[in-house]
Design a protein around this motif. Structure first.
Motif, short mmCIF file in Angstrom:
data_model
loop_
_atom_site.label_atom_id
_atom_site.label_comp_id
_atom_site.label_asym_id
_atom_site.label_seq_id
_atom_site.Cartn_x
_atom_site.Cartn_y
_atom_site.Cartn_z
N ILE A 57 0.85 -1.19 0.00
CA ILE A 57 0.00 0.00 0.00
C ILE A 57 0.88 1.23 0.00
O ILE A 57 2.00 1.22 0.52
CB ILE A 57 -0.95 -0.01 1.23
N GLY A 58 0.38 2.31 -0.58
CA GLY A 58 1.15 3.54 -0.61
C GLY A 58 0.28 4.77 -0.53
O GLY A 58 -0.94 4.70 -0.64
N ASP A 59 0.92 5.92 -0.28
CA ASP A 59 0.24 7.22 -0.32
C ASP A 59 -0.91 7.25 0.68
O ASP A 59 -2.04 7.57 0.36
CB ASP A 59 -0.25 7.51 -1.74
N TRP A 60 -0.58 6.94 1.94
CA TRP A 60 -1.64 6.68 2.91
C TRP A 60 -1.71 7.66 4.08
O TRP A 60 -2.77 7.82 4.67
CB TRP A 60 -1.50 5.27 3.47
N GLY A 74 -3.28 3.72 -3.59
CA GLY A 74 -4.65 4.03 -3.18
C GLY A 74 -4.88 3.99 -1.69
O GLY A 74 -5.98 3.63 -1.25
N GLY A 75 -3.87 4.37 -0.89
CA GLY A 75 -4.00 4.26 0.55
C GLY A 75 -4.88 5.30 1.20
O GLY A 75 -5.32 5.12 2.33
N SER A 76 -5.17 6.40 0.49
CA SER A 76 -6.07 7.41 1.06
C SER A 76 -6.73 8.20 -0.07
O SER A 76 -7.65 7.72 -0.71
CB SER A 76 -5.34 8.31 2.06
N LYS A 77 -6.24 9.40 -0.35
CA LYS A 77 -6.88 10.28 -1.32
C LYS A 77 -6.70 9.75 -2.75
O LYS A 77 -5.59 9.44 -3.17
CB LYS A 77 -6.28 11.68 -1.22
N ALA A 78 -7.79 9.66 -3.48
CA ALA A 78 -7.74 9.14 -4.85
C ALA A 78 -8.82 9.84 -5.70
O ALA A 78 -9.16 10.99 -5.45
CB ALA A 78 -7.91 7.63 -4.86
N TRP A 79 -9.33 9.12 -6.71
CA TRP A 79 -10.40 9.62 -7.58
C TRP A 79 -10.00 10.92 -8.27
O TRP A 79 -10.71 11.92 -8.22
CB TRP A 79 -11.71 9.81 -6.79
N ARG A 80 -8.88 10.89 -8.98
CA ARG A 80 -8.42 12.08 -9.69
C ARG A 80 -8.98 12.19 -11.10
O ARG A 80 -8.85 13.21 -11.75
CB ARG A 80 -6.89 12.11 -9.71
N GLY A 81 -9.54 11.10 -11.60
CA GLY A 81 -10.20 11.15 -12.89
C GLY A 81 -9.28 11.33 -14.07
O GLY A 81 -9.67 11.92 -15.08
N ILE A 82 -8.06 10.82 -13.96
CA ILE A 82 -7.08 10.98 -15.03
C ILE A 82 -6.62 9.62 -15.51
O ILE A 82 -6.13 8.81 -14.74
CB ILE A 82 -5.86 11.80 -14.57
N ILE A 83 -6.78 9.37 -16.80
CA ILE A 83 -6.22 8.16 -17.42
C ILE A 83 -5.73 8.53 -18.81
O ILE A 83 -6.46 9.15 -19.60
CB ILE A 83 -7.24 7.00 -17.47
N MET A 84 -4.47 8.20 -19.08
CA MET A 84 -3.82 8.55 -20.34
C MET A 84 -3.21 7.29 -20.94
O MET A 84 -2.06 6.95 -20.65
CB MET A 84 -2.74 9.61 -20.10
N PRO A 85 -3.96 6.55 -21.74
CA PRO A 85 -3.47 5.28 -22.30
C PRO A 85 -2.16 5.46 -23.05
O PRO A 85 -1.92 6.47 -23.71
CB PRO A 85 -4.60 4.87 -23.26
N VAL A 136 4.91 1.77 -0.05
CA VAL A 136 5.65 2.28 -1.20
C VAL A 136 5.80 3.80 -1.19
O VAL A 136 6.04 4.42 -2.22
CB VAL A 136 5.01 1.82 -2.53
N GLY A 137 5.71 4.42 -0.01
CA GLY A 137 6.07 5.82 0.13
C GLY A 137 4.93 6.80 0.16
O GLY A 137 3.77 6.46 -0.04
N ASP A 138 5.27 8.07 0.39
CA ASP A 138 4.34 9.11 0.80
C ASP A 138 3.59 8.61 2.02
O ASP A 138 2.37 8.45 2.04
CB ASP A 138 3.40 9.52 -0.33
N ASN A 139 4.40 8.35 3.04
CA ASN A 139 3.89 7.76 4.27
C ASN A 139 3.18 8.77 5.16
O ASN A 139 2.28 8.39 5.91
CB ASN A 139 5.06 7.14 5.05
N PHE A 140 3.58 10.05 5.06
CA PHE A 140 3.00 11.08 5.91
C PHE A 140 2.80 12.36 5.11
O PHE A 140 3.77 12.96 4.64
CB PHE A 140 3.89 11.33 7.14
N TYR A 141 1.54 12.75 4.97
CA TYR A 141 1.20 13.97 4.23
C TYR A 141 1.06 15.14 5.20
O TYR A 141 0.77 14.95 6.36
CB TYR A 141 -0.13 13.77 3.48
#
Length: 330
Positions: free
Chosen positions: A34-37, A268-279, A78-83
């Protein structure tokens, strides 16, 4: 909780400490990633972490339940452990408010192996590396770069933030803690040399590399050019099986035509739903623009990957076979 064993290193790998973590008695291994939590429980961090919670009279399964179900051996962060800007110091209450008091399920009282993300570098990066934090919560182990020998698998944890040039260019906008890192080129050169030696010496069935930043991604941050140029060729040359990252706040599984590497994003450990996908031209096997986490179950012949949402529902499942028979399940 196992007792961490720091194995001796040859001089060539002195900058990459090596820890031993035994596999299960049957030789298998299971873990969560898990990351970015670290947001003090906000933005669904609590929902992702809690073992169960009531919602519309239903019991909804989370990391704790999956951890128990799989009898996990450890957790990878996987990092961004503390915002939003890491820790201020070793006494920063965010450590307990975002970690100790959040991941309370019995199954998560295992060793956590962590790397730093770019937001961690915006604070006191050195604080997260201090052994005193292990006295506050013995699960915690965070170093810049290190290796975990889990018998069946070798896991290589990499400090990817210094690779990214833009972080060095605007110190007034976001100050980064480059103590023990600068100058950049020398640090990166030494890290890549240590990684190459460690990869070359590895005889494990599975080679897994963990870093915060993306190599392959179709979301907001896209690919990290510096890692694609400097790191990816090493991973290909030394037969790495899986690269796990965060940074993009979503879940992704990507394969590539130029290697057998599976690129897993678990941000997806906390804030998500950015609505960006670039194939891109890469093979996008799965994308979910929301919170969740990943599990890996390994034995001598196959690795089973599962992606879960905040309710513990399996969103995507894949088996990697050592005979290179890739079976897409759902």
């Amino acid at each position: 909780m196992i007792s961490l064993t720091l194995q001796s290193s040859s001089p060539s790998t002195a900058e990459m400490p090596r820890f031993f973590h035994p596999a299960k008695a049957d030789g298998s291994l299971s873990l969560l990633a898990i990351g970015d939590w670290g947001r003090n429980g906000t933005f669904n961090q609590s929902r992702v972490a809690f073992q169960v919670f009531p919602l519309y009279t239903a019991l909804l399964f989370q990391m704790g339940v999956i951890g128990e179900e799989l009898d996990i051996d450890f957790v990878v962060s996987v990092g961004d452990n503390f915002y939003d800007a890491g820790l201020r110091d070793v006494d920063d209450k965010s450590f307990q408010e975002s970690f100790t008091k959040i991941y309370t399920a019995n199954s998560l009282q295992k060793q956590w192996y962590s790397v730093l993300g770019n937001h961690d570098y915006r604070g006191n990066a050195v604080a997260q590396l201090e052994p005193v934090l292990r006295k506050i919560d013995r699960r915690w182990l965070c170093l810049r770069s290190f290796m975990v020998d889990a018998e069946l698998a070798d896991l290589f944890f990499l400090d990817t933030t210094p690779f990214v040039k833009k972080y060095w260019k605007h110190p007034k906008k976001n100050r980064y803690d480059w103590r023990e890192v600068a100058p950049r080129k020398r640090y990166i050169s030494g890290l890549l040399k240590d990684l190459e030696v460690a990869l070359g010496e590895s005889t494990a069935t599975w080679k897994i590399v963990i870093g915060h930043h993306t190599l392959r991604s179709v979301s907001e941050h896209g690919e990290t050019p510096e890692l694609v140029k400097l790191l990816l060729p090493l991973l290909i040359d030394y037969g790495v099986d899986i690269y796990i990252n965060g940074h993009d706040h979503c879940l992704q599984h990507i394969t590539s035509s130029d290697s057998y590497i599976h690129f897993l994003t678990s941000g997806g450990g906390s804030k998500a739903w950015r609505g960006i996908i670039m194939p891109t031209a890469e093979n996008l096997r799965f994308f979910y623009d929301g919170q969740g986490f990943v599990s890996l179950q390994l034995n001598t012949t196959r690795a089973k990957i599962k992606f879960y949402d905040v309710f513990g529902d399996v969103l995507h499942e894949w088996i990697i076979s050592k005979e290179f028979l890739y079976h897409y399940i759902v």
